[in-house]
Design an enzyme around this catalytic site. Structure first.
Site, PDB file in Angstrom:
ATOM      1  N   ASN A  34     -10.789   3.001  27.340  1.00 36.83           N
ATOM      2  CA  ASN A  34      -9.846   3.007  28.470  1.00 36.83           C
ATOM      3  C   ASN A  34      -8.436   3.411  28.042  1.00 36.83           C
ATOM      4  N   LEU A  35      -8.255   3.762  26.785  1.00 35.55           N
ATOM      5  CA  LEU A  35      -6.973   4.222  26.225  1.00 35.55           C
ATOM      6  C   LEU A  35      -5.874   3.165  26.343  1.00 35.55           C
ATOM      7  N   SER A  38      -4.814   3.310  22.643  1.00 26.53           N
ATOM      8  CA  SER A  38      -5.139   4.516  21.865  1.00 26.53           C
ATOM      9  C   SER A  38      -4.688   5.745  22.636  1.00 26.53           C
ATOM     10  N   ASP A  60     -13.611   1.911  31.396  1.00 25.90           N
ATOM     11  CA  ASP A  60     -13.547   0.538  30.909  1.00 25.90           C
ATOM     12  C   ASP A  60     -14.959  -0.014  30.693  1.00 25.90           C
ATOM     13  N   LEU A  85      -9.378  -6.330  22.706  1.00 18.81           N
ATOM     14  CA  LEU A  85      -7.963  -6.538  22.380  1.00 18.81           C
ATOM     15  C   LEU A  85      -7.897  -7.361  21.101  1.00 18.81           C
ATOM     16  N   LYS A  86      -6.861  -7.140  20.275  1.00 19.96           N
ATOM     17  CA  LYS A  86      -6.898  -7.734  18.930  1.00 19.96           C
ATOM     18  C   LYS A  86      -5.593  -8.367  18.452  1.00 19.96           C
ATOM     19  N   ASN A 101     -11.355  -9.218  28.616  1.00 21.38           N
ATOM     20  CA  ASN A 101     -11.656  -7.978  27.898  1.00 21.38           C
ATOM     21  C   ASN A 101     -12.755  -8.174  26.866  1.00 21.38           C
ATOM     22  N   SER A 126     -14.885 -10.538  13.450  1.00 14.64           N
ATOM     23  CA  SER A 126     -13.721 -10.589  12.565  1.00 14.64           C
ATOM     24  C   SER A 126     -13.808 -11.801  11.657  1.00 14.64           C
ATOM     25  N   TYR A 150      -8.043 -15.230  20.508  1.00 16.96           N
ATOM     26  CA  TYR A 150      -8.687 -14.016  19.985  1.00 16.96           C
ATOM     27  C   TYR A 150      -9.903 -14.396  19.132  1.00 16.96           C
ATOM     28  N   LYS A 154     -14.164 -13.848  19.774  1.00 18.61           N
ATOM     29  CA  LYS A 154     -15.150 -13.237  18.864  1.00 18.61           C
ATOM     30  C   LYS A 154     -16.316 -14.208  18.620  1.00 18.61           C
ATOM     31  N   ALA A 217       9.804  -7.741   5.699  1.00 20.92           N
ATOM     32  CA  ALA A 217       9.987  -9.193   5.564  1.00 20.92           C
ATOM     33  C   ALA A 217       8.678  -9.745   5.019  1.00 20.92           C
TER      34      ALA A 217
HETATM   35  P1  NAD Z   1      -7.867  -0.615  18.401  1.00 24.87           P
HETATM   36  O1  NAD Z   1      -7.010  -1.302  19.398  1.00 24.87           O
HETATM   37  O2  NAD Z   1      -7.287   0.517  17.643  1.00 24.87           O
HETATM   38  O3  NAD Z   1      -9.213  -0.112  19.093  1.00 24.87           O
HETATM   39  C1  NAD Z   1      -9.799  -0.754  20.200  1.00 24.87           C
HETATM   40  C2  NAD Z   1     -10.042   0.313  21.251  1.00 24.87           C
HETATM   41  O4  NAD Z   1     -10.677  -0.276  22.377  1.00 24.87           O
HETATM   42  C3  NAD Z   1      -8.739   0.950  21.760  1.00 24.87           C
HETATM   43  O5  NAD Z   1      -8.859   2.354  21.688  1.00 24.87           O
HETATM   44  C4  NAD Z   1      -8.614   0.458  23.185  1.00 24.87           C
HETATM   45  O6  NAD Z   1      -7.976   1.411  24.010  1.00 24.87           O
HETATM   46  C5  NAD Z   1     -10.060   0.214  23.550  1.00 24.87           C
HETATM   47  N1  NAD Z   1     -10.284  -0.804  24.582  1.00 24.87           N
HETATM   48  C6  NAD Z   1      -9.772  -2.055  24.642  1.00 24.87           C
HETATM   49  N2  NAD Z   1     -10.270  -2.706  25.706  1.00 24.87           N
HETATM   50  C7  NAD Z   1     -11.124  -1.851  26.330  1.00 24.87           C
HETATM   51  C8  NAD Z   1     -11.936  -1.949  27.484  1.00 24.87           C
HETATM   52  N3  NAD Z   1     -11.974  -3.066  28.211  1.00 24.87           N
HETATM   53  N4  NAD Z   1     -12.693  -0.882  27.823  1.00 24.87           N
HETATM   54  C9  NAD Z   1     -12.644   0.263  27.103  1.00 24.87           C
HETATM   55  N5  NAD Z   1     -11.888   0.412  26.007  1.00 24.87           N
HETATM   56  C10 NAD Z   1     -11.128  -0.644  25.621  1.00 24.87           C
HETATM   57  O7  NAD Z   1      -8.410  -1.742  17.405  1.00 24.87           O
HETATM   58  P2  NAD Z   1      -9.256  -1.594  16.072  1.00 24.87           P
HETATM   59  O8  NAD Z   1      -8.417  -2.080  14.962  1.00 24.87           O
HETATM   60  O9  NAD Z   1      -9.893  -0.286  15.994  1.00 24.87           O
HETATM   61  O10 NAD Z   1     -10.363  -2.720  16.350  1.00 24.87           O
HETATM   62  C11 NAD Z   1     -11.646  -2.416  16.865  1.00 24.87           C
HETATM   63  C12 NAD Z   1     -12.444  -3.705  17.014  1.00 24.87           C
HETATM   64  O11 NAD Z   1     -12.519  -4.357  15.745  1.00 24.87           O
HETATM   65  C13 NAD Z   1     -11.819  -4.720  17.969  1.00 24.87           C
HETATM   66  O12 NAD Z   1     -12.860  -5.349  18.692  1.00 24.87           O
HETATM   67  C14 NAD Z   1     -11.148  -5.697  17.052  1.00 24.87           C
HETATM   68  O13 NAD Z   1     -11.044  -6.976  17.628  1.00 24.87           O
HETATM   69  C15 NAD Z   1     -12.080  -5.695  15.850  1.00 24.87           C
HETATM   70  N6  NAD Z   1     -11.402  -6.073  14.604  1.00 24.87           N
HETATM   71  C16 NAD Z   1     -10.283  -5.410  14.212  1.00 24.87           C
HETATM   72  C17 NAD Z   1      -9.626  -5.805  13.046  1.00 24.87           C
HETATM   73  C18 NAD Z   1      -8.364  -5.108  12.605  1.00 24.87           C
HETATM   74  O14 NAD Z   1      -7.628  -5.678  11.829  1.00 24.87           O
HETATM   75  N7  NAD Z   1      -8.074  -3.880  13.003  1.00 24.87           N
HETATM   76  C19 NAD Z   1     -10.126  -6.864  12.280  1.00 24.87           C
HETATM   77  C20 NAD Z   1     -11.291  -7.493  12.708  1.00 24.87           C
HETATM   78  C21 NAD Z   1     -11.922  -7.093  13.872  1.00 24.87           C
HETATM   79  C1  UD1 Z   2      -4.023 -10.732  11.098  1.00 25.14           C
HETATM   80  C2  UD1 Z   2      -4.618 -11.582  12.205  1.00 25.14           C
HETATM   81  C3  UD1 Z   2      -6.131 -11.569  12.098  1.00 25.14           C
HETATM   82  C4  UD1 Z   2      -6.663 -10.155  12.093  1.00 25.14           C
HETATM   83  C5  UD1 Z   2      -5.983  -9.372  10.968  1.00 25.14           C
HETATM   84  C6  UD1 Z   2      -6.433  -7.951  10.988  1.00 25.14           C
HETATM   85  C7  UD1 Z   2      -2.945 -13.346  12.591  1.00 25.14           C
HETATM   86  C8  UD1 Z   2      -2.636 -14.792  12.449  1.00 25.14           C
HETATM   87  N1  UD1 Z   2      -4.137 -12.947  12.069  1.00 25.14           N
HETATM   88  O1  UD1 Z   2      -4.407 -11.311   9.892  1.00 25.14           O
HETATM   89  O2  UD1 Z   2      -6.704 -12.265  13.185  1.00 25.14           O
HETATM   90  O3  UD1 Z   2      -8.063 -10.152  11.913  1.00 25.14           O
HETATM   91  O4  UD1 Z   2      -4.561  -9.430  11.152  1.00 25.14           O
HETATM   92  O5  UD1 Z   2      -5.883  -7.160  10.015  1.00 25.14           O
HETATM   93  O6  UD1 Z   2      -2.184 -12.575  13.151  1.00 25.14           O
HETATM   94  N2  UD1 Z   2       2.734 -10.020   6.014  1.00 25.14           N
HETATM   95  C9  UD1 Z   2       4.057  -9.977   5.582  1.00 25.14           C
HETATM   96  N3  UD1 Z   2       4.949  -9.246   6.305  1.00 25.14           N
HETATM   97  C10 UD1 Z   2       4.591  -8.560   7.434  1.00 25.14           C
HETATM   98  C11 UD1 Z   2       3.244  -8.599   7.853  1.00 25.14           C
HETATM   99  C12 UD1 Z   2       2.350  -9.347   7.123  1.00 25.14           C
HETATM  100  O7  UD1 Z   2       4.410 -10.576   4.586  1.00 25.14           O
HETATM  101  O8  UD1 Z   2       5.473  -7.923   8.060  1.00 25.14           O
HETATM  102  C13 UD1 Z   2       1.771 -10.782   5.209  1.00 25.14           C
HETATM  103  C14 UD1 Z   2       1.087 -11.910   5.960  1.00 25.14           C
HETATM  104  O9  UD1 Z   2       1.822 -13.095   5.883  1.00 25.14           O
HETATM  105  C15 UD1 Z   2      -0.268 -11.979   5.258  1.00 25.14           C
HETATM  106  C16 UD1 Z   2      -0.533 -10.536   4.840  1.00 25.14           C
HETATM  107  O10 UD1 Z   2       0.742  -9.890   4.848  1.00 25.14           O
HETATM  108  O11 UD1 Z   2      -0.171 -12.761   4.092  1.00 25.14           O
HETATM  109  C17 UD1 Z   2      -1.455  -9.801   5.774  1.00 25.14           C
HETATM  110  O12 UD1 Z   2      -0.952  -9.927   7.106  1.00 25.14           O
HETATM  111  P1  UD1 Z   2      -1.611  -9.131   8.338  1.00 25.14           P
HETATM  112  O13 UD1 Z   2      -1.740  -7.709   7.993  1.00 25.14           O
HETATM  113  O14 UD1 Z   2      -0.828  -9.497   9.544  1.00 25.14           O
HETATM  114  O15 UD1 Z   2      -3.096  -9.713   8.432  1.00 25.14           O
HETATM  115  P2  UD1 Z   2      -3.619 -11.222   8.559  1.00 25.14           P
HETATM  116  O16 UD1 Z   2      -2.499 -12.186   8.610  1.00 25.14           O
HETATM  117  O17 UD1 Z   2      -4.640 -11.423   7.521  1.00 25.14           O
END
Ligand code: NAD
Ligand code: UD1
Length: 339
Positions: A34-35, A38, A60, A85-86, A101, A126, A150, A154, A217
């Site tokens: 649904n962008l 993205s 969607d 959403l994440k 979502n 996650s 969040y 999951k 930071a």
């Molecule tokens: P992202 O936001 O880049 O990608 C998610 C995509 O889903 C986006 O393009 C968004 O537009 C689309 N979207 C959201 N809701 C929608 C809906 N209702 N219908 C259609 N499209 C929808 O995030 P990402 O980092 O690529 O994460 C992908 C998946 O992995 C997510 O489910 C996220 O929770 C999970 N995940 C991500 C991380 C991370 O750190 N990036 C870690 C663990 C799990």
């Molecule tokens: C966060 C999310 C987690 C998600 C993950 C995906 C929270 C509480 N958790 O985790 O649910 O799955 O992202 O990647 O938001 N840090 C700094 N300065 C910054 C940003 C981060 O010092 O500006 C530190 C954080 O304190 C942490 C590490 O970098 O120790 C990683 O942080 P981040 O990338 O935000 O990931 P998570 O905290 O692991």
């Protein structure tokens, strides 16, 4: 053309990289997004990497009529479900939007798949489902203690899909628990571009390196870790993408449900990431150690041995490559796909 795989959220960070891995493995990705977080221009970038533009449907995942139409129009061998959403903070502020979502969206998808007879589903979970773990490396059997909406969303979807597979044993489901995905495709054509100020470490470091932000930071320098800063299991997004292909292949071999960690099994501290990024980019990353971020866990990393035993998958790319690839993407695309 190989089997079509529906990739929900396929325009996003992990989804777009997974489309590359799918195409490389001979599958045909079909993107539904649904962008909301993205940019449709990712499709042109994917065409440059893959050789042909993947089909993209703007829509969607909660739109049941649209899903029914997609499943009717062509044979779909399986679904990789990234759409969701994440942002943890947003989920605390607006939980219903998150449950709608992430949970409702997954239910609509699963019901449409059941009706269409498509029974192969790879779900983006996650490591956040573990909350603050008792110890690391974390095995899949560790207690699940999500600490925010969040994380709850999951866990709820994981449970619902396990119940679905129990009720209908023909389903083939993989619940993949990602640790901290970073990096970008080695072409530098696709990558992560968060809207506004990045919450996550790697995008923030990238923006300091390219001059968009003054300094990083560091959230806490007094944790019980070797250098006092937080430790995480960073995993290259192309390794993750390949993990999804391995999960699809595994699902094709046998019905059932697997729950697997996707990580490297190694932790890196904030300062180790900063130093690795400086080596990869040749830039100095200015930083200041500040207070801890509320809700942060001091240190955790995953045990990926079950994923290796089950899928034959193992992360191949180290921290240096994660930083080098993130930097190539950031340098070439300082404003994401607008660049
Ligand atoms: P992202 O936001 O880049 O990608 C998610 C995509 O889903 C986006 O393009 C968004 O537009 C689309 N979207 C959201 N809701 C929608 C809906 N209702 N219908 C259609 N499209 C929808 O995030 P990402 O980092 O690529 O994460 C992908 C998946 O992995 C997510 O489910 C996220 O929770 C999970 N995940 C991500 C991380 C991370 O750190 N990036 C870690 C663990 C799990
Ligand atoms: C966060 C999310 C987690 C998600 C993950 C995906 C929270 C509480 N958790 O985790 O649910 O799955 O992202 O990647 O938001 N840090 C700094 N300065 C910054 C940003 C981060 O010092 O500006 C530190 C954080 O304190 C942490 C590490 O970098 O120790 C990683 O942080 P981040 O990338 O935000 O990931 P998570 O905290 O692991």
């Amino acid at each position: 053309m190989g089997s079509t795989i529906l990739v929900t959220g396929g325009a996003g960070f992990i989804g777009s990289h997974t489309c590359v891995a799918l195409a490389a493995a001979g599958y045909t990705p079909l993107i539904l997004d649904n962008l909301g977080n993205s940019d449709a221009r990712v499709v042109d970038r994917l065409a440059r990497i893959i050789g042909t533009a993947p089909r993209f449907i703007e829509g969607d995942v909660r739109d049941r009529a649209l899903l029914d139409k997609l499943f009717r129009e062509q044979p779909i061998a399986g679904v990789i479900h990234f759409a969701g959403l994440k942002a943890v903070g947003d989920s605390v502020a607006d939980p219903i939007t998150y449950y709608d979502n992430n949970v409702h969206g997954s239910f609509v998808l699963a019901a449409a798949m059941q009706a269409a007879g498509v029974r192969t589903l790879i779900f983006s979970s996650s490591a956040t489902v573990y909350g603050d773990p008792d110890s690391s490396p974390i095995p899949e059997s560790a207690a699940l203690r999500p600490a925010n909406p969040y994380g709850h969303s999951k866990r709820m979807v994981e449970q619902a899909l396990a119940d679905l597979q129990h009720a209908h044993p023909a389903w083939r489901i993989a619940l993949l628990r990602y640790f901290n995905p970073v990096g970008a495709h080695e072409s530098g054509l696709i990558g992560e571009h968060p809207q506004g100020k990045p919450n996550n470490l790697m995008p923030f470091v990238c923006q300091v390196a390219v001059g968009l932000r003054d300094k990083l930071a560091v959230h806490g320098g007094d944790y019980p870790t070797p250098d006092g800063t937080g430790v995480r299991d960073y995993v290259h997004v192309m390794d993750l993408a390949e993990g999804h292909v391995a999960a699809l292949r595994h699902a094709a071999q046998q019905p059932g449900l697997v729950t697997l960690n996707l990580g490297t099994g190694q932790g890196a501290s904030v300062l180790e990431v900063v130093k690795a990024f400086e080596r990869a980019s040749g830039k100095t990353i200015a930083y200041e150690i500040g207070p801890r971020r509320p809700g942060d866990v001091p240190a955790y990393w995953g045990d990926p041995s079950l994923a290796q035993a089950t899928l034959g998958w193992r992360a191949q790319r180290g921290l240096e490559q994660m930083c080098a690839d993130s930097w190539r993407w950031q340098q070439g695309n300082p404003r994401g796909y607008e660049s």
